[in-house]
Design a protein around this motif. Sequence first.
Motif, PDB file in Angstrom:
ATOM      1  N   SER A  44      34.297 -18.525  12.633  1.00  0.00           N
ATOM      2  CA  SER A  44      33.897 -18.729  11.251  1.00  0.00           C
ATOM      3  C   SER A  44      34.426 -20.077  10.773  1.00  0.00           C
ATOM      4  O   SER A  44      35.508 -20.506  11.177  1.00  0.00           O
ATOM      5  CB  SER A  44      34.465 -17.618  10.364  1.00  0.00           C
ATOM      6  N   SER A  80      25.310 -13.569  13.258  1.00  0.00           N
ATOM      7  CA  SER A  80      25.395 -14.148  11.914  1.00  0.00           C
ATOM      8  C   SER A  80      26.064 -15.517  11.957  1.00  0.00           C
ATOM      9  O   SER A  80      25.607 -16.462  11.296  1.00  0.00           O
ATOM     10  CB  SER A  80      26.177 -13.229  10.983  1.00  0.00           C
ATOM     11  N   LEU A  81      27.134 -15.636  12.720  1.00  0.00           N
ATOM     12  CA  LEU A  81      27.801 -16.933  12.871  1.00  0.00           C
ATOM     13  C   LEU A  81      26.875 -17.949  13.537  1.00  0.00           C
ATOM     14  O   LEU A  81      26.819 -19.110  13.136  1.00  0.00           O
ATOM     15  CB  LEU A  81      29.093 -16.781  13.683  1.00  0.00           C
ATOM     16  N   HIS A  83      23.430 -17.955  13.660  1.00  0.00           N
ATOM     17  CA  HIS A  83      22.306 -18.337  12.788  1.00  0.00           C
ATOM     18  C   HIS A  83      22.777 -19.019  11.502  1.00  0.00           C
ATOM     19  O   HIS A  83      22.027 -19.802  10.917  1.00  0.00           O
ATOM     20  CB  HIS A  83      21.444 -17.114  12.459  1.00  0.00           C
ATOM     21  N   GLY A  84      23.992 -18.743  11.073  1.00  0.00           N
ATOM     22  CA  GLY A  84      24.525 -19.342   9.847  1.00  0.00           C
ATOM     23  C   GLY A  84      25.395 -20.562  10.096  1.00  0.00           C
ATOM     24  O   GLY A  84      26.070 -21.031   9.187  1.00  0.00           O
ATOM     25  N   ASN A  85      25.399 -21.058  11.342  1.00  0.00           N
ATOM     26  CA  ASN A  85      26.210 -22.235  11.685  1.00  0.00           C
ATOM     27  C   ASN A  85      27.672 -22.071  11.262  1.00  0.00           C
ATOM     28  O   ASN A  85      28.263 -22.977  10.676  1.00  0.00           O
ATOM     29  CB  ASN A  85      25.612 -23.500  11.079  1.00  0.00           C
ATOM     30  N   HIS A  87      28.845 -19.974   9.038  1.00  0.00           N
ATOM     31  CA  HIS A  87      29.001 -19.499   7.661  1.00  0.00           C
ATOM     32  C   HIS A  87      28.760 -17.994   7.601  1.00  0.00           C
ATOM     33  O   HIS A  87      27.684 -17.534   7.226  1.00  0.00           O
ATOM     34  CB  HIS A  87      28.026 -20.222   6.726  1.00  0.00           C
ATOM     35  N   ALA A  88      29.782 -17.231   7.992  1.00  0.00           N
ATOM     36  CA  ALA A  88      29.724 -15.772   7.947  1.00  0.00           C
ATOM     37  C   ALA A  88      31.152 -15.244   7.970  1.00  0.00           C
ATOM     38  O   ALA A  88      32.077 -15.969   8.345  1.00  0.00           O
ATOM     39  CB  ALA A  88      28.933 -15.219   9.136  1.00  0.00           C
TER      40      ALA A  88
END
Length: 142
Positions: A44, A80-81, A83-85, A87-88
């Motif tokens: 993260s 999630s990490l 795909h969110g670069n 940001h999760a």
Amino acid sequence: MDASAKAIFLEQCGKNRGYRDADVRGFRPEGGVCLPDGPEVIASGVSMKAVCRGVAIGDLEVAFSRDAGRYVCDYTYYLSLHHGNGHAALIHVPPLSHRFPASLLGKALQVIIREMLEEARKPKRKAGFENSATVNPAKANQ
């Protein structure tokens, strides 16, 4: 929610491999891998160790962790990490009980999320992570 947890755990990273157990619907990642060509670990962008040090919620323990296990939580976190670069966030929360009433856990999540947002606003610096989990017993109610 982690049914066996006795503290709140702030997860720093998601792992790509090692998924052997099926989820409640029977889904099991092919080959035990989230993304075949993905990195082994994605962290993260928020330092969960710093968040852990910055929160105090009564006598509720808030712990830093680098291993969320290999089940649906970590699988979802890794994706999630990815795909969110970075940001999760993943917060493992103990089940509601007399020791952990909804009012306490709700307050704790508010404090933790507020601290995560503050930490995310800080300028980025290279993070050094330890392999062991550290626990922050809360000292005072915020």
